[in-house]
Design an enzyme around this catalytic site. Structure first.
Site, PDB file in Angstrom:
ATOM      1  CG  PHE A 130      11.520   1.405 -33.835  1.00 47.80           C
ATOM      2  CD1 PHE A 130      11.642   2.793 -33.809  1.00 47.80           C
ATOM      3  CD2 PHE A 130      12.161   0.662 -32.859  1.00 47.80           C
ATOM      4  CE1 PHE A 130      12.400   3.415 -32.826  1.00 47.80           C
ATOM      5  CE2 PHE A 130      12.916   1.274 -31.878  1.00 47.80           C
ATOM      6  CZ  PHE A 130      13.039   2.655 -31.858  1.00 47.80           C
ATOM      7  CB  THR A 141       5.557  -6.006 -37.987  1.00 53.04           C
ATOM      8  OG1 THR A 141       6.906  -6.195 -38.446  1.00 53.04           O
ATOM      9  CG2 THR A 141       4.972  -7.347 -37.582  1.00 53.04           C
ATOM     10  CG  ASN A 159      16.317 -17.324 -48.728  1.00 51.49           C
ATOM     11  OD1 ASN A 159      16.772 -18.398 -49.117  1.00 51.49           O
ATOM     12  ND2 ASN A 159      15.022 -17.127 -48.543  1.00 51.49           N
ATOM     13  CE  LYS A 168      29.726 -19.630 -50.828  1.00 54.69           C
ATOM     14  NZ  LYS A 168      29.491 -19.898 -52.249  1.00 54.69           N
ATOM     15  CB  ALA A 208      19.098  -7.386 -36.321  1.00 56.48           C
ATOM     16  CE1 TYR A 257      12.524 -11.357 -32.323  1.00 53.79           C
ATOM     17  CE2 TYR A 257      13.066 -11.260 -29.995  1.00 53.79           C
ATOM     18  CZ  TYR A 257      13.143 -10.722 -31.259  1.00 53.79           C
ATOM     19  OH  TYR A 257      13.849  -9.562 -31.475  1.00 53.79           O
TER      20      TYR A 257
END
Length: 329
Positions: free
Chosen positions: A13, A37, A101, A107, A116, A147
């Site tokens: 989204f 998702t 990762n 870097k 986020a 989460y």
């Protein structure tokens, strides 16, 4: 040369709206998603563009992008309770291994990276509204902990790379965001209520309806993220709409908006579900000269018009929200 940006979670989204914004601003966009998702239909309109490329990849395993990168936006993560209760391990991995990762990639490419984060950092807050200097009230071993803790670790490792390696990092704490391209039945309040209204079902409120949320329209959210990325500020910043409403009153708003006559039915509140959620956006105003512009009335109207265009198959698709074993006692 146009600047080049990698956006993970790009078929989701919020990620898809970010792709649109950066294309509009003249960037070359590298989109990445494992499609657990996300949905390609959210970005398929960008596929014909020369300045857009897509990689089907799970950032928790590895990340390789050839060529130069100027910016990285890490938005790959399940974000709804349905998702992170169904795939808890993947949720933890994308917040930890995936973030590691991508920080390594930033870097190596000498790129600025924006992570986020989420208002769930604050858990079920004891402080209201929530400002960036509040440390939160989080149950690390509860069902939502997969989460919450993934995001808290994500912030910690990001700041470690910033301090130890001198990496240019940004952290956005996203509060409830809504708009077109949300999955209709993903368990979050707005699509859940609108889906029930469109199907003629009762509106289901968990708890007594007195808990609050603050909803930010997606265009406002994207604007705040864009400004934060280009700012010189490295500590976390709340981006959300401070106009608070109770869930009970919001259910009545949805019924009025949709012109339906459903009843509001109440069920037990899931464990650790926050009772209050309202961002203090003082910092965003000062640092970014940002605040939301779209009213809830206007944003909800646009969102409802989007949901009305979905097919009957999409409307009837159910993603079962089984909170029975996670009820607050």
């Amino acid at each position: 040369m146009k600047k080049r940006v990698l956006i993970t979670g790009a078929a989701g989204f919020l990620g898809s709206h970010l792709c649109d914004r950066f294309i509009k601003e003249g960037y070359r966009v590298v989109a990445m998603d494992n499609l657990i998702t996300g949905d390609l239909k959210n970005i398929e309109h960008l596929f014909p563009l020369e300045q857009f490329e897509f990689y089907h990849n799970d950032v928790s395993n590895y990340v390789h992008v050839a060529g130069e990168l100027d910016y990285i936006l890490h938005f790959a993560s399940p974000a709804s309770p349905i998702d992170y209760l169904k795939i808890p391990i993947q949720t933890l991995k994308v917040g930890s291994l995936g973030t590691h990762n991508l920080l390594g990639l930033a870097k190596a490419k000498n790129a600025r990276i924006l992570i986020a984060s989420t208002s769930e950092i604050y858990g079920d807050p004891l402080v209201h509204p929530q400002s960036e200097d509040y440390y939160g009230n989080v149950n690390t071993i509860g069902p939502r902990g997969v989460y919450d803790e993934a995001k808290r670790f994500q912030e910690s490792i990001t700041m470690a790379y910033h301090r130890f390696h001198g990496l240019e990092t940004r952290i956005v704490r996203i509060f409830n965001t809504y708009g077109p391209r949300m999955r209709l039945n993903d368990g979050r309040v707005i699509p859940a209520f609108m889906g029930q209204a469109l199907r003629g079902e009762d509106i289901t409120v968990f708890g007594d309806g007195k808990q609050t949320r603050s909803f930010c329209y997606v265009d406002d959210q994207v604007e705040g993220i864009y400004r934060l990325l280009l700012s010189d500020y490295s500590d976390p910043v709340n981006i959300g709409n401070p106009h608070e409403i109770t869930i009970g009153d919001f259910a009545k708003e949805i019924i009025e908006l949709t012109g339906t006559d459903q009843r509001v039915v109440y069920k037990e509140l899931p464990q650790d579900d926050p009772l209050k959620r309202k961002p203090d956006i003082t910092l965003a105003k000062e640092i970014l000269d940002w605040e939301p512009k779209v009213t809830r009335e206007e944003g909800m109207r646009i969102t409802f018009e989007y949901f009305k265009t979905l097919s009957k198959e999409e409307l009837d698709k159910r993603e079962h929200k089984d909170f029975t074993k996670h009820i607050r006692r």
